[in-house]
Design an enzyme around this catalytic site. Structure first.
Site, short mmCIF file in Angstrom:
data_model
loop_
_atom_site.label_atom_id
_atom_site.label_comp_id
_atom_site.label_asym_id
_atom_site.label_seq_id
_atom_site.Cartn_x
_atom_site.Cartn_y
_atom_site.Cartn_z
N CYS A 279 0.81 -1.22 0.00
CA CYS A 279 0.00 0.00 0.00
C CYS A 279 0.84 1.26 0.00
O CYS A 279 0.32 2.35 0.15
CB CYS A 279 -0.91 0.01 1.23
SG CYS A 279 -2.11 -1.32 1.25
N ILE A 280 2.14 1.14 -0.15
CA ILE A 280 3.01 2.33 -0.09
C ILE A 280 3.04 3.08 -1.37
O ILE A 280 2.72 2.86 -2.38
CB ILE A 280 4.44 1.93 0.33
CG1 ILE A 280 4.40 1.49 1.77
CG2 ILE A 280 5.41 3.06 0.14
CD1 ILE A 280 5.70 1.05 2.37
#
Length: 114
Positions: free
Chosen positions: A113-114
């Site tokens: 999710c970065i």
């Protein structure tokens, strides 16, 4: 750099990053989960807590959040085969199990999710 903060009932202020994850995960408490969920319009039930505990246990053991396949399998083991489904996990965490469950569980932002 702190983007946000969260005030707890005991007067402690927690710092959050720009995506709402705790900057100091060691300060996590169940109250943090409840406040984050309420801010997202969710009321946590027993199944939410089981899934968040799965995330916390898996992270403690492997230092990473569980991949979806493992999450589905472990959820089925703990909640029953009828709930061993990614669709069920998305019903619990509509913004994504990895995104919301990790955040509510006080874990760092998932790598995916970065």
């Amino acid at each position: 750099m702190t983007a946000f903060s969260m005030q707890l009932e005991n007067g402690i202020t927690l710092e959050l990053d720009e995506k709402g994850y705790l900057l100091e995960p060691a300060l996590w408490t169940p109250e943090v989960s409840r406040k984050m969920a309420l801010a997202d319009g969710l009321e946590l039930n027993a199944d939410h807590w089981v899934v968040m505990q799965i995330f916390r246990d898996y992270f403690k053991r492997f230092d990473i959040d569980p991949p979806m396949r493992a999450l589905v399998r472990i959820t089925g083991e703990r909640l029953g085969k009828d709930k061993a489904d990614s669709r069920y996990l998305y019903q619990l965490f509509p913004k994504g199990p990895a995104t919301q469950a990790c955040r509510y569980a006080g874990l760092p932002r998932p790598i995916s999710c970065i």
